[in-house]
Design a protein around this motif. Structure first.
Motif, PDB file in Angstrom:
ATOM      1  N   LEU A   1       0.836  -1.212   0.000  1.00  9.04           N
ATOM      2  CA  LEU A   1       0.000   0.000   0.000  1.00  9.04           C
ATOM      3  C   LEU A   1       0.864   1.252   0.000  1.00  9.04           C
ATOM      4  O   LEU A   1       0.576   2.227  -0.710  1.00  9.04           O
TER       5      LEU A   1
ATOM      6  N   TYR B   1       3.080   9.513  -6.836  1.00 20.08           N
ATOM      7  CA  TYR B   1       3.744  10.807  -6.950  1.00 20.08           C
ATOM      8  C   TYR B   1       4.560  10.919  -8.246  1.00 20.08           C
ATOM      9  O   TYR B   1       4.760  12.009  -8.750  1.00 20.08           O
TER      10      TYR B   1
ATOM     11  N   MET C   1      -6.454  14.187 -14.340  1.00 23.81           N
ATOM     12  CA  MET C   1      -5.191  14.071 -13.594  1.00 23.81           C
ATOM     13  C   MET C   1      -4.797  12.607 -13.382  1.00 23.81           C
ATOM     14  O   MET C   1      -3.645  12.311 -13.094  1.00 23.81           O
TER      15      MET C   1
ATOM     16  N   PHE D   1      -8.228   9.797  -4.694  1.00 28.04           N
ATOM     17  CA  PHE D   1      -7.507  10.674  -5.626  1.00 28.04           C
ATOM     18  C   PHE D   1      -8.475  11.590  -6.375  1.00 28.04           C
ATOM     19  O   PHE D   1      -8.261  12.794  -6.498  1.00 28.04           O
TER      20      PHE D   1
ATOM     21  N   GLN E   1      -8.260  15.375  -6.855  1.00 30.24           N
ATOM     22  CA  GLN E   1      -7.163  15.090  -7.769  1.00 30.24           C
ATOM     23  C   GLN E   1      -5.815  15.453  -7.109  1.00 30.24           C
ATOM     24  O   GLN E   1      -4.985  16.154  -7.686  1.00 30.24           O
TER      25      GLN E   1
ATOM     26  N   VAL F   1      -2.647  13.662  -4.830  1.00 30.50           N
ATOM     27  CA  VAL F   1      -2.053  12.410  -4.345  1.00 30.50           C
ATOM     28  C   VAL F   1      -1.972  12.386  -2.816  1.00 30.50           C
ATOM     29  O   VAL F   1      -2.039  11.335  -2.183  1.00 30.50           O
ATOM     30  N   ARG F   2      -1.881  13.581  -2.208  1.00 28.43           N
ATOM     31  CA  ARG F   2      -1.774  13.634  -0.747  1.00 28.43           C
ATOM     32  C   ARG F   2      -3.041  13.077  -0.080  1.00 28.43           C
ATOM     33  O   ARG F   2      -2.973  12.527   1.015  1.00 28.43           O
TER      34      ARG F   2
ATOM     35  N   VAL G   1      -4.610  10.541  -1.207  1.00 25.20           N
ATOM     36  CA  VAL G   1      -4.397   9.086  -1.250  1.00 25.20           C
ATOM     37  C   VAL G   1      -3.527   8.659  -0.080  1.00 25.20           C
ATOM     38  O   VAL G   1      -3.816   7.664   0.597  1.00 25.20           O
ATOM     39  N   ILE G   2      -2.477   9.441   0.166  1.00 23.80           N
ATOM     40  CA  ILE G   2      -1.577   9.110   1.283  1.00 23.80           C
ATOM     41  C   ILE G   2      -2.359   9.139   2.596  1.00 23.80           C
ATOM     42  O   ILE G   2      -2.235   8.232   3.431  1.00 23.80           O
TER      43      ILE G   2
ATOM     44  N   ILE H   1      -4.534   6.107   2.829  1.00 22.06           N
ATOM     45  CA  ILE H   1      -3.751   4.895   3.121  1.00 22.06           C
ATOM     46  C   ILE H   1      -3.340   4.869   4.600  1.00 22.06           C
ATOM     47  O   ILE H   1      -3.480   3.846   5.283  1.00 22.06           O
TER      48      ILE H   1
END
Lengths: 144, 496
Positions: free
Chosen positions: A82, A90, A140, B402, B406, B408-409, B411-412, B415
């Motif tokens: 994960l 990223y 995106m 996401f 939109q 990525v943070r 998603v982090i 998780i």
């Protein structure tokens, strides 16, 4: 595996302790803010820390692992997977990362045959493209 | 213009029928996918409504909202992942029912309850529209704060395991909600130098992480299908389930009234009402032992309430132009696009008022019928190996996190909270309490501060409604702790 196996009925000492530390850290941080910004978090931290201490004193007991060793190892491996998934997003377009990750998991972890694994991945790719990218406009996902 | 004539006028138009079907279908797709919900589908549809007739626009928006709520309950039942945050309470009994091979019964009951809840909500709306101004005006900051506190107390008393740890989870959620910019102020709190935390801990990635990713991990360590084979055909199970809300009519009616009542109060919404109604259902039931392990009354209560809340939320929108939740806020946007003044002026457009009311009724029935047909196929998902489902659920959850902004943070964050959620289960803490604490946190702080500013701490105890809510909260907490002491040495009765 039943939920009962997952739940550590006997010991949640570590959890109580972690949350107690969390509330203490946040409480100390809150002291550095102005009164108007600090009041509410302080109220919560005092309540939270109090409940943690109560839980530790009244019901605390050392943690006892109840997951089987193989399940525990599998979970650790999956948590690692994960983290790899999150970090890769990223640097590589998320759409590609998700599909590659899905294919890898189906093949390596679930031990599906290639045909089934590719079938599920392609199906997922079509669904994601149609719903998320085409319809929802999440361009995106393709990077950029 | 009478109701039947307006009703006929509306649904004799092909465009309105298409809008009903398209809205419901799209809503169901968004409801099934983690991270996408009413807000996203309505935001997507809002610009489209500009080119439509005002009635068609309202039909499209409302049917999409109804479709999302029902579809969200299907995923809550089948895989334990709520399609939207307002389906969280459905997991408590719906998911255990699916594990017992009774997913069809749970979906049938959820669908029928949704429709009944929506319809009763609308009937109550029509009945109390003239009186609701008094109720809304009687709720000020102390009452709203106490309402939230009562809601969190209710949630801690219904989740499995230690009530103390459930309360800790709820307080943890409230504390996490203080991260980022202070409401009614400009101070940045607990950001630890991370710019992402300026906006606070976002709710959608949190819910996705705590439920989608955590449940995905749980499914992965199973090596068997989610459920035993369904007992009887899917359709017969669904039809049996659809009769359940009528068998338990007391639960259905009570939950609808609670849902509508809470829906009227602006800003509270179904996130809270589902738990208040569920707790009431548990407290008044003679046999409490099955709750949390697959009691159909739990599903009925949660699903009746979240739909009835939508009906209730229309009251402040229609009367005062105050959106009670995000769904009605976007609906207000659609009305404004068509130069329709919401608020008391809406009485100048009785056709639109009736259009809204009749669409809620028709959309609820329509969505349930379509849902029952599709559910037969969806139930087959539970027969697939759970680790495969888990992997797909994690992928969809990550995508949902996401797509939300939109970023990525997000998603982090999802998780991290997914992993935290997994360990919370193992350490016997409630994810539900944490999620609801986070959702209601900023509202609680705002009302707490406003009360201190306007009336001081005494205002909580000198205003009659606030005092009643406070006493109720103490009762729920004390009752919960006493009940917990009784079963401390045995198995706890309620599941997450």
């Amino acid at each position: 595996m039943e939920r009962a196996l997952l739940v550590n009925k006997a010991g949640t000492f570590a959890g109580d302790l972690c949350f107690l530390v969390f509330f203490l850290v946040i409480g100390v941080y809150a002291l550095s803010y102005e009164a108007s910004a600090a009041t509410w978090p302080l109220v919560l931290c005092v309540l939270g820390a109090g409940m943690c201490i109560y839980s530790l004193i009244v019901k605390g007991s050392p943690p006892k692992d109840v997951l089987s060793r193989s399940a525990d190892l599998r979970i650790r491996r999956f948590i690692l997977w994960l983290i790899i998934l999150g970090v890769s997003m990223y640097v590589v377009p998320p759409f590609a990362v998700i599909l590659v990750w899905l294919l890898a998991m189906l093949k390596l972890e679930s031990r599906l045959n290639w045909r089934s694994a590719i079938g599920v991945t392609v199906g997922m790719g079509v669904l994601v493209y149609v719903v998320f990218i085409y319809f929802f406009g999440a361009s995106m996902l393709l990077g950029g | 213009m009478n109701f039947v004539a307006v009703f006929w006028h509306l649904f004799a138009h092909g465009a309105n029928i298409v809008a009903l079907a398209a809205g419901a279908g799209l809503g169901m797709v968004f409801g099934v996918l983690p991270g996408l919900g009413s807000a996203q589908v309505l935001a997507l549809l809002l610009p489209i409504t500009y080119g439509l007739d005002s009635n068609t626009a309202v039909i499209l928006m409302l049917s999409a909202a109804v479709g999302t709520v029902f579809a969200g309950s299907v995923t809550s039942i089948l895989i334990g992942v709520p399609g939207t945050p307002i389906n969280i309470a459905t997991i408590i009994d719906g998911y255990p029912l699916a594990k017992q091979g009774k997913a069809g019964i749970a979906i049938g009951a959820a669908g029928a309850s949704s429709a009944i809840g929506g319809i009763i909500g609308i009937i109550i709306l029509i009945a109390i529209l003239p009186l609701s101004k008094v109720l809304i005006m009687s709720m000020s900051y102390p009452e709203l704060f106490m309402m939230i506190a009562l809601g969190i107390a209710c949630i801690t008393s219904i989740s499995e395991g230690s009530r103390t740890r459930n309360l800790i989870s709820g307080i943890l959620g409230l504390t996490l909600a203080t991260f980022g910019f202070e409401p009614m102020g400009s101070a940045l709190r607990f950001t630890f130098g991370i710019p992402y935390l300026w906006d606070g801990i976002k709710i959608i990635p949190t819910v996705i992480g705590l439920f989608g990713i955590t449940e995905g991990l749980n499914l992965i360590i199973h090596d068997a299908p989610i459920s035993s084979p369904p007992k009887g055909s899917s359709l017969s199970q669904i039809l049996r389930g659809a009769c359940e809300p009528f068998k338990h009519w007391g639960t259905t009616l009570r939950s609808a009234i609670v849902g509508t009542g809470i829906g009227i109060i602006p800003g509270i919404g179904a996130s809270l009402s589902q738990f208040v109604a569920y707790t009431m259902t548990v407290q008044v039931s003679k046999d409490k032992s099955r709750f949390g392990q697959g009691d159909i009354r739990g599903v009925i209560s949660a699903e009746t309430t979240n739909n009835a809340t939508q009906g209730g939320a229309l009251i402040p929108l229609l009367l005062f132009g105050i959106p009670g939740d995000l769904i009605t806020a976007l609906l207000l946007g659609a009305l404004m696009l068509h130069d329709i003044p919401a608020g008391l002026n809406i009485v100048t457009r009785p056709d639109l008022l009736l259009s809204i009311i009749s669409t809620e009724v028709i959309a609820n029935i329509f969505v349930v019928c379509i849902g029952f047909v599709l559910a037969g196929y969806l139930i087959k998902l539970t027969a697939i190996r759970s680790d495969i489902i888990g992997i797909v659920v994690i992928c969809l959850s990550v995508l949902g996190a996401f797509v939300y902004q939109q970023d990525v943070r997000d998603v982090i964050l999802a998780i991290i909270l997914g992993i935290v959620g997994f360990f919370m289960i193992r350490l016997d803490f409630s994810r539900i309490s944490l999620a609801i604490g986070l959702i209601l946190g900023s509202m609680a702080e705002m009302n707490f501060k406003q009360t201190l500013l306007t009336g001081g701490i005494g205002a909580f105890f000198t205003r009659p409604i606030s005092l009643v809510l406070f006493v109720l909260m103490i009762f729920v907490l004390v009752y919960g702790f006493r009940a917990h002491k009784k079963d401390f040495h045995g198995e706890s009765s309620l599941g997450e």
